[in-house]
Scaffold this motif. Structure first.
Motif, mmCIF file in Angstrom:
data_model
loop_
_atom_site.group_PDB
_atom_site.id
_atom_site.type_symbol
_atom_site.label_atom_id
_atom_site.label_comp_id
_atom_site.label_asym_id
_atom_site.label_seq_id
_atom_site.Cartn_x
_atom_site.Cartn_y
_atom_site.Cartn_z
ATOM 1 N N ARG A 46 -2.657 10.169 -2.170
ATOM 2 C CA ARG A 46 -1.693 9.093 -2.035
ATOM 3 C C ARG A 46 -1.408 8.105 -3.166
ATOM 4 N NH1 ARG A 46 -1.255 7.954 3.769
ATOM 5 N NH2 ARG A 46 0.164 6.461 2.903
ATOM 6 N N ALA A 47 -1.527 6.858 -2.969
ATOM 7 C CA ALA A 47 -1.146 6.067 -3.958
ATOM 8 C C ALA A 47 -2.164 5.851 -5.105
ATOM 9 C CB ALA A 47 -0.718 4.766 -3.527
ATOM 10 N N GLY A 48 -2.043 5.195 -6.003
ATOM 11 C CA GLY A 48 -3.235 5.013 -7.126
ATOM 12 C C GLY A 48 -3.186 3.623 -8.017
ATOM 13 N N VAL A 49 -2.314 2.693 -7.564
ATOM 14 C CA VAL A 49 -2.501 1.333 -8.254
ATOM 15 C C VAL A 49 -3.105 0.362 -7.517
ATOM 16 C CG1 VAL A 49 -0.993 -0.526 -9.646
ATOM 17 C CG2 VAL A 49 -0.398 2.023 -9.594
ATOM 18 N N TRP A 188 10.918 11.253 -3.448
ATOM 19 C CA TRP A 188 10.109 11.373 -4.699
ATOM 20 C C TRP A 188 9.323 12.691 -4.390
ATOM 21 C CZ3 TRP A 188 6.661 6.762 -6.780
ATOM 22 C CH2 TRP A 188 7.274 5.952 -7.085
ATOM 23 N N LEU A 202 1.422 3.564 -17.425
ATOM 24 C CA LEU A 202 2.594 4.155 -16.766
ATOM 25 C C LEU A 202 3.931 3.962 -17.324
ATOM 26 C CD1 LEU A 202 -0.015 4.106 -14.536
ATOM 27 C CD2 LEU A 202 1.697 3.249 -12.902
ATOM 28 N N TYR A 204 7.959 3.841 -16.118
ATOM 29 C CA TYR A 204 8.920 3.895 -14.996
ATOM 30 C C TYR A 204 10.192 4.006 -15.886
ATOM 31 C CZ TYR A 204 5.827 1.802 -11.460
ATOM 32 O OH TYR A 204 4.790 1.305 -10.859
ATOM 33 N N LEU A 213 8.558 8.748 -12.891
ATOM 34 C CA LEU A 213 7.319 8.067 -13.119
ATOM 35 C C LEU A 213 6.152 8.936 -13.861
ATOM 36 C CD1 LEU A 213 5.354 5.536 -12.698
ATOM 37 C CD2 LEU A 213 5.309 6.293 -10.085
ATOM 38 N N SER A 215 2.276 8.812 -14.386
ATOM 39 C CA SER A 215 1.088 8.001 -13.911
ATOM 40 C C SER A 215 0.010 8.962 -14.198
ATOM 41 C CB SER A 215 1.183 7.568 -12.523
ATOM 42 O OG SER A 215 -0.060 6.750 -12.071
ATOM 43 N N ARG A 217 -4.257 9.994 -13.328
ATOM 44 C CA ARG A 217 -5.668 10.107 -12.300
ATOM 45 C C ARG A 217 -6.744 10.124 -13.021
ATOM 46 N NH1 ARG A 217 -2.540 8.320 -9.509
ATOM 47 N NH2 ARG A 217 -2.024 8.809 -7.412
ATOM 48 N N ARG A 223 -0.500 12.444 -12.834
ATOM 49 C CA ARG A 223 0.226 12.255 -11.530
ATOM 50 C C ARG A 223 1.646 11.740 -12.239
ATOM 51 N NH1 ARG A 223 1.353 13.755 -6.640
ATOM 52 N NH2 ARG A 223 1.485 12.098 -4.967
ATOM 53 N N TYR A 225 6.173 11.924 -11.063
ATOM 54 C CA TYR A 225 7.110 12.041 -9.870
ATOM 55 C C TYR A 225 8.534 11.935 -10.498
ATOM 56 C CZ TYR A 225 3.293 9.647 -7.261
ATOM 57 O OH TYR A 225 2.314 9.241 -6.594
ATOM 58 N N PRO A 300 7.214 3.620 -2.725
ATOM 59 C CA PRO A 300 6.313 3.394 -3.581
ATOM 60 C C PRO A 300 6.477 2.843 -5.211
ATOM 61 C CG PRO A 300 7.153 5.646 -3.326
ATOM 62 C CD PRO A 300 7.871 5.064 -2.657
ATOM 63 N N THR A 301 7.814 2.554 -5.297
ATOM 64 C CA THR A 301 8.158 2.367 -6.676
ATOM 65 C C THR A 301 7.387 1.071 -7.133
ATOM 66 O OG1 THR A 301 10.519 2.846 -5.830
ATOM 67 C CG2 THR A 301 10.205 2.182 -8.145
ATOM 68 N N GLY A 302 7.154 0.168 -6.277
ATOM 69 C CA GLY A 302 6.529 -1.106 -6.667
ATOM 70 C C GLY A 302 4.885 -0.870 -6.519
ATOM 71 N N ALA A 303 4.197 0.022 -5.965
ATOM 72 C CA ALA A 303 2.928 0.422 -6.041
ATOM 73 C C ALA A 303 2.211 -0.773 -5.092
ATOM 74 C CB ALA A 303 2.083 0.469 -7.645
HETATM 75 C C1 PHB Z 1 0.686 6.873 -8.406
HETATM 76 O O1 PHB Z 1 -0.150 6.936 -9.462
HETATM 77 O O2 PHB Z 1 0.419 7.494 -7.682
HETATM 78 C C2 PHB Z 1 1.729 5.922 -8.602
HETATM 79 C C3 PHB Z 1 1.863 4.799 -9.398
HETATM 80 C C4 PHB Z 1 2.613 3.890 -9.546
HETATM 81 C C5 PHB Z 1 3.751 3.758 -8.585
HETATM 82 C C6 PHB Z 1 3.525 4.845 -7.529
HETATM 83 C C7 PHB Z 1 2.552 5.726 -7.511
HETATM 84 O O3 PHB Z 1 4.524 2.769 -8.305
#
Ligand code: PHB
Length: 399
Positions: A46-49, A188, A202, A204, A213, A215, A217, A223, A225, A300-303
């Motif tokens: 799933r998410a990461g921030v 995405w 990161l 964007y 995007l 990112s 891990r 990661r 997108y 998810p754009t704003g995390a």
């Molecule tokens: C992610 O690392 O999965 C990630 C990071 C920033 C985002 C969304 C997802 O805005």
């Protein structure tokens, strides 16, 4: 004999687990019911921030040790559009706040281990979960254990932290629910790749082909997108097509074509998610309270998804503590209104980031130029950057 607890929580995601930890710290018992297996919960990407204060909360709860070792602390982000690339210095713009890139499933892994070490109960692999008598003083949750045995959890309060598709929100009569939805005409495509880090923070990127995007891990796993059609089939995206889209969208923006190259690697996971915004303002029905994705979804754009779930339960845990330990229910009465002020600000921020950064063919040429002006303004105005940074690292809490 049915099991009894003070707070029955459905859902072993960020909302349910943080709530159980916060209640435990306040001396209140909780039991978590989860329909997936522990392996599935700890394995879902799933998410990461994490916002600044979530990282602090993990530490305060004694759960921050592995995150301190393995998480990545980011003091800024890079934004790209057209031929422009700029660095947004979040730490400098917010008086020293950073975000932590640490995957949601790692957070869950640490919270589950901590909960079990504290002697807490989590029933994994349950089925048929249903809420009963939530309008009375004795709400119940019926369910089947993983071995098929029918059981009931008798509670003082019940919490729906069971995600967008869970049964909790449906337990509130439809006629009483106030809901707001926005779906976006894009999705995405996300990948995990064994590859080295290409860029120190990161990225964007808004590109004429669509959003991208970058990112991370870990130093070995990245990661990424790309914006795609939400109804597209992942089978249409062989690895070469994904890499070529990532190269174009991430490298041609920035005006450094040829100078900076995205490092490729082996893709070992890929999937497509739709983007949507959703709020159910009816976050309480009798003694049932909704938290996290059960009540709201952000693109998810704003995390913001995970962070918002934790914010809900921080507010809710204080209110439950007042009710259970001090017999004061004004905090519970105020919970939806208090949580919604933060939720709508996160909805606004996520919608703004999404519309500013994605290609949208449904928009008029006028609207397209407004988006580009938004980015130009952001690139040149310290005040605009400070507003983005303030939201990105996490808004302060109401006292
Ligand atoms: C992610 O690392 O999965 C990630 C990071 C920033 C985002 C969304 C997802 O805005």
């Amino acid at each position: 004999m049915p099991e009894r607890t003070q707070v029955g929580i459905v859902g072993c995601g960020p909302a349910g687990l943080f709530l159980a930890h916060l209640l435990h710290r306040a001396g209140i018992e909780a039991v978590i019911l989860e329909n997936r297996t522990r392996e599935a919960v700890e394995g879902t990407i799933r998410a990461g921030v994490l916002e600044h204060w979530v990282t602090e909360l993990m530490r305060e709860l004694g759960l921050g040790e592995r995150m301190a070792r393995e998480g990545h602390f980011h003091s800024g982000i890079t934004l790209q559009y057209g031929l422009n690339r700029f660095h947004l210095d979040m730490e400098g713009l917010t008086g020293g706040k950073r975000v932590t890139v640490y995957a949601q499933h790692e957070v869950l892994h640490d919270l589950i281990a901590g909960r079990l070490a504290d002697g807490g109960t989590i029933h994994f692999g349950v089925s048929g979960t249903a809420f009963h008598d939530v309008e009375s003083d004795a709400p119940r949750i019926s369910f089947r254990h993983a071995d098929g045995r029918a059981d009931e959890l008798l509670c003082d309060y019940v919490i729906g932290a069971d995600g967008f598709h869970g049964p909790a929100r449906q337990a509130i009569p439809a006629a009483m629910r106030r809901e707001y939805t926005k779906t976006y005409p894009f999705g995405w495509l996300g990948i995990l790749a064994r590859a080295p880090i290409s860029w120190p923070e990161l990225i964007y990127a808004r590109h004429e082909d669509g959003f991208a995007l970058l990112s991370t891990r870990s130093p070995q796993i990245q990661r990424m997108y790309i914006q795609c059609d939400p109804k597209d089939d992942i089978a249409n995206w062989p690895d070469e097509r994904i890499w070529s889209a990532l190269h174009r969208r991430l490298e041609t923006a920035g005006g450094t074509e040829g100078a900076w190259r995205l490092a490729e690697g082996t893709i070992f996971q890929k999937g497509i998610i739709p983007l949507r915004s959703f709020v159910c303002e009816t976050m309480r029905h009798g003694r049932l309270f909704l938290a996290g994705d059960a009540a709201h979804i952000v693109p998810p754009t704003g995390a913001k998804g995970l962070n918002l779930a934790v914010a809900d339960v921080l507010i809710l845990s204080r209110a439950l503590e007042d009710a259970i330990r001090h017999n004061r229910t004004d905090g519970l009465d105020a919970y939806p209104a208090t949580a919604l002020r933060r939720i709508w600000k996160a909805e606004r921020f996520s919608w703004m980031m999404t519309t500013m950064l994605h290609r949208n063919d449904a928009e008029t040429p006028f609207e397209h130029r407004i988006r580009m002006a938004d980015l130009d303004f952001l690139a040149s105005s310290r005040n605009a950057q400070a507003a983005l940074a303030e939201n990105y690292v996490g808004l302060p809490f109401e006292s």
